[in-house]
Design a protein around this motif. Structure first.
Motif, short mmCIF file in Angstrom:
data_model
loop_
_atom_site.label_atom_id
_atom_site.label_comp_id
_atom_site.label_asym_id
_atom_site.label_seq_id
_atom_site.Cartn_x
_atom_site.Cartn_y
_atom_site.Cartn_z
N VAL A 1 -4.75 1.99 -7.10
CA VAL A 1 -5.51 1.53 -8.44
C VAL A 1 -4.30 1.60 -9.37
CG1 VAL A 1 -6.79 2.34 -10.21
CG2 VAL A 1 -7.81 2.34 -8.01
N ALA A 2 -3.25 2.77 -9.39
CA ALA A 2 -2.09 2.55 -10.52
C ALA A 2 -1.25 1.60 -10.10
CB ALA A 2 -1.55 4.12 -10.23
N ARG A 3 -0.96 1.13 -9.07
CA ARG A 3 0.02 -0.14 -8.75
C ARG A 3 -0.69 -1.29 -9.07
NH1 ARG A 3 4.93 2.00 -9.83
NH2 ARG A 3 4.95 3.96 -8.68
N GLY B 1 -0.58 5.09 1.59
CA GLY B 1 -0.90 4.59 2.97
C GLY B 1 -1.32 3.23 2.94
N ALA B 2 -1.37 2.60 4.13
CA ALA B 2 -1.63 1.04 4.01
C ALA B 2 -2.92 0.77 3.34
CB ALA B 2 -1.72 0.52 5.43
N GLY B 3 -3.88 1.67 3.35
CA GLY B 3 -4.99 1.36 2.68
C GLY B 3 -5.29 1.35 1.38
N ALA B 4 -3.84 1.77 0.44
CA ALA B 4 -3.66 1.48 -0.85
C ALA B 4 -4.05 0.19 -1.29
CB ALA B 4 -2.22 1.89 -1.33
N LEU B 5 -3.69 -0.84 -0.41
CA LEU B 5 -3.90 -2.09 -0.64
C LEU B 5 -5.18 -2.43 -1.14
CD1 LEU B 5 -2.05 -4.78 -0.91
CD2 LEU B 5 -2.81 -5.43 1.53
N VAL B 6 -6.30 -1.94 -0.36
CA VAL B 6 -7.78 -2.22 -0.46
C VAL B 6 -7.98 -1.80 -1.90
CG1 VAL B 6 -9.84 -1.51 0.17
CG2 VAL B 6 -8.16 -1.90 2.05
N TRP B 7 -7.42 -0.50 -2.39
CA TRP B 7 -7.70 -0.08 -3.74
C TRP B 7 -7.01 -1.08 -4.81
CZ3 TRP B 7 -11.54 3.21 -4.51
CH2 TRP B 7 -11.93 3.88 -3.20
N MET B 8 -5.95 -1.74 -4.59
CA MET B 8 -5.45 -2.69 -5.51
C MET B 8 -6.49 -3.87 -5.44
SD MET B 8 -1.39 -2.99 -4.18
CE MET B 8 -0.82 -3.42 -5.83
N TRP B 9 -6.99 -4.24 -4.65
CA TRP B 9 -7.90 -5.59 -4.62
C TRP B 9 -9.16 -4.80 -5.24
CZ3 TRP B 9 -7.65 -5.98 1.43
CH2 TRP B 9 -6.33 -6.70 1.66
N GLY C 1 10.37 1.36 -1.59
CA GLY C 1 10.59 0.33 -2.52
C GLY C 1 10.96 -0.88 -1.78
N SER C 2 11.97 -1.74 -2.71
CA SER C 2 12.40 -2.94 -2.36
C SER C 2 13.12 -2.93 -0.94
CB SER C 2 13.48 -3.43 -3.36
OG SER C 2 14.49 -2.60 -3.51
N ALA C 3 13.53 -1.63 -0.57
CA ALA C 3 13.97 -1.82 0.82
C ALA C 3 13.45 -1.85 2.13
CB ALA C 3 14.89 -0.42 1.03
N LEU C 4 11.78 -1.40 1.52
CA LEU C 4 10.85 -1.77 2.58
C LEU C 4 10.42 -3.17 2.59
CD1 LEU C 4 8.59 -0.69 4.45
CD2 LEU C 4 7.01 -0.10 2.46
N THR C 5 10.40 -3.82 1.49
CA THR C 5 9.88 -5.15 1.58
C THR C 5 11.04 -6.14 2.25
OG1 THR C 5 8.70 -4.73 -0.39
CG2 THR C 5 8.99 -6.95 -0.06
N ILE C 6 12.32 -5.68 1.83
CA ILE C 6 13.46 -6.56 2.57
C ILE C 6 13.39 -6.11 4.04
CG2 ILE C 6 16.01 -6.40 2.64
CD1 ILE C 6 16.07 -6.06 -0.34
N ALA C 7 13.21 -5.03 4.33
CA ALA C 7 13.14 -4.82 5.89
C ALA C 7 11.90 -5.63 6.45
CB ALA C 7 12.81 -3.15 6.07
N ALA C 8 10.65 -5.78 5.74
CA ALA C 8 9.68 -6.44 6.38
C ALA C 8 10.16 -8.01 6.56
CB ALA C 8 8.74 -6.35 5.51
N ASN D 1 5.09 -6.39 -8.01
CA ASN D 1 4.66 -7.55 -6.80
C ASN D 1 5.27 -7.05 -5.49
OD1 ASN D 1 4.07 -8.68 -9.55
ND2 ASN D 1 2.18 -9.59 -8.07
N ILE D 2 6.50 -6.86 -5.72
CA ILE D 2 7.37 -6.43 -4.59
C ILE D 2 7.62 -5.00 -4.44
CG2 ILE D 2 9.84 -6.97 -3.61
CD1 ILE D 2 9.89 -9.71 -5.33
N VAL D 3 8.16 -4.25 -5.27
CA VAL D 3 8.52 -3.00 -5.11
C VAL D 3 7.37 -1.90 -5.32
CG1 VAL D 3 9.75 -0.72 -6.05
CG2 VAL D 3 10.68 -3.23 -6.23
N GLY D 4 6.45 -2.31 -6.05
CA GLY D 4 5.24 -1.55 -6.43
C GLY D 4 4.34 -1.45 -5.32
N VAL D 5 3.91 -2.52 -4.67
CA VAL D 5 3.20 -2.74 -3.56
C VAL D 5 3.70 -1.76 -2.33
CG1 VAL D 5 2.26 -4.24 -1.57
CG2 VAL D 5 2.20 -4.99 -3.98
N ALA D 6 4.95 -1.92 -2.04
CA ALA D 6 5.52 -1.14 -1.28
C ALA D 6 5.54 0.34 -1.29
CB ALA D 6 7.00 -1.74 -0.91
N THR D 7 5.73 0.50 -2.69
CA THR D 7 5.64 2.14 -3.28
C THR D 7 4.13 2.65 -2.77
OG1 THR D 7 7.24 1.79 -4.60
CG2 THR D 7 6.00 3.76 -5.07
#
Length: 461
Positions: free
Chosen positions: A274-276, A95-103, A345-352, A83-89
């Motif tokens: 989809v994978a994440r 690309g940002a659109g990967a979030l749509v495929w997760m939904w 990964g987590s570095a991206l979420t921490i930076a955000a 939920n933290i590292v996987g989304v960032a990866t």
């Protein structure tokens, strides 16, 4: 050893490749259609039941734990570093659109999660100790008409579940905790490993009732804590939010902004999203069904609806918060000054999170990773224990499994064992194959039970 590592890594990439992802989502589509979209239409009812006072009691039917405890124990295993590292990866790689495929994967994952949990409760057994034992392995053994096929599939599922419990459910989580705590707070991985092992042993030794008591408190608290922190970050970057949302939903983003060919880039975003998504909510894997079988309920369909909401909470709520925090922060695609490379990964979420909360943001993400990962260890212990019990044919060795499982957490926290992790990742994917075959074969039975229970839902409304 290098050759073996390369081979295992290639197998890992293959089993989590397009064929597996199509099978996972395709089964969800089939079940959604066969159930006449009732899993979607009844989601509001299911959420209401999940949050009701009755869900916290054992007043309706038989079982080991309350309906809510069964859900939170399953969520303990699924709400994790994904939920933290996987989304960032996913957002970096696809690309940002990967979030749509997760939904999208989560929407169809609702039906997969519902189906595997319903069947697990329907075909569960009471062991010699008087505890519930259930999961896809029992469904395969008792539910499939071809008993030889059912026995083989059940044994394979249980074997892969035990392997996955030690790897994905234990060592990788322990390592995530140790490395993030060491990086943020400077505490040695050995000290962290000892603390994880002792805490895990104290909780796990008490079995499902102790695990569920801890999970029913820790999971809601940690999820609310993380969601509130994420909302603060999103509100702090509210001026960037419209651009972030456009970035997520644009054709180019959904197709992955890194590639010129829209078709190829869309496949890239779909693959990672989809994978994440599947990795995060575990819909179709069959793991949550093992915990669902312990629930107190008067009807398998009723509890299946409650457990189904786990996919909603995991992906639609928690993963979305992470995704929107990253998209609105402006750090996606930026260079990390510390490494000279892209934030990942987590570095991206921490930076955000740090764009609004400063250093506190890093602390909050680290605490989130720690709580999420530790709860995953607890939830997966129960999954692995029940699969182990099925393999050996008795509950008498469960305590041995609990002790070994707790000690292995120390190994995970203090060692980097990439070969073991890849191997357990393969086992995690291979769990899904017999489970998906079983659900497809029993899809008619699932649809029949869902439609029969609809009368009760209509009456209760």
């Amino acid at each position: 050893m290098l050759k073996i590592s390369n081979i295992v890594s290639q197998i890992d990439s293959f089993v989590w490749g397009p064929v597996m992802l199509v099978l996972l989502v395709g089964t969800g589509v089939l079940l959604t259609v066969r159930c006449n979209f009732l899993t979607w239409r009844n989601l509001p009812w299911a959420l209401k039941k999940t949050l009701s006072k009755e869900a916290r009691t054992k007043s309706r039917g038989t079982g080991d734990v309350s309906p809510f405890s069964a859900l939170t124990t399953a969520l303990a295993a699924t709400i994790g570093t994904g939920n933290i590292v996987g989304v960032a990866t996913a957002m970096v790689s696809g690309g940002a659109g990967a979030l749509v495929w997760m939904w999208i994967s989560a929407c169809f994952g609702l039906s997969s999660k519902f189906s595997e949990c319903m069947l697990a409760i329907k075909y569960r057994e009471v062991n010699e100790k008087g505890e519930m034992s259930g999961g896809p392995m029992y469904t395969m053994k008792k539910g499939l008409k071809n008993k030889k096929l059912g026995a083989v599939l059940g044994w394979l599922f249980a074997l892969f579940a035990v392997i996955a419990s030690f790897g994905i459910g234990n060592m990788t989580q322990g390592n995530s905790i140790a490395t993030s705590v060491h990086a943020t707070f400077g505490i040695s991985v050995t000290t962290v490993g000892v603390v994880i092992t002792v805490l895990a042993l104290l909780i796990i030794i008490g079995g499902i009732k102790t695990i569920s008591k801890v999970s029913s408190v820790v999971v809601p608290v940690m999820a609310i804590f993380y969601v509130i922190a994420g909302i603060i970050v999103i509100l702090g970057n509210i001026h960037n939010l419209p651009a972030g949302i456009i970035m997520i939903f644009s054709v180019k983003a959904v197709g992955g902004a890194l590639c010129g060919n829209i078709v190829a880039s869309m496949m890239n975003a779909a693959r990672y999203g989809v994978a994440r998504g599947c990795f995060s909510n575990e819909a179709g894997m069959g793991s949550a069904a093992i915990t669902a079988a312990a629930a107190t309920t008067d009807n398998p369909v009723r509890q299946a609806y409650i457990n189904m909401t786990g996919t909603f909470w995991d992906t639609i709520v928690v993963c979305t918060i992470t995704g929107l925090a990253i998209a609105s922060s402006g750090v996606l695609g930026q260079i990390d000054p510390a490494t000279g490379q892209l934030y990942v990964g987590s570095a991206l979420t921490i930076a955000a999170f740090s764009t609004v909360l400063g250093k506190v943001g890093g602390y909050l993400v680290t605490i989130g990773i720690t709580l999420f990962a530790f709860s995953t260890i607890l939830g997966w212990e129960y999954h692995g224990e029940k699969a182990f019990e099925y393999l050996v044919g008795t509950h008498k060795l469960n305590m041995v499994y609990r002790i070994i499982f707790s000690l292995v957490a120390y190994v995970g926290a203090t060692q980097t064992l990439e070969l073991v992790w890849n191997f357990s990742d393969i086992a995690n994917a291979l769990m899904a194959i017999p489970n998906l075959i079983c659900m497809i074969l029993l899809s008619g039975e699932i649809a029949k039970d869902v439609k029969a229970f609809q009368k009760i839902i209509d009456r209760e409304r």
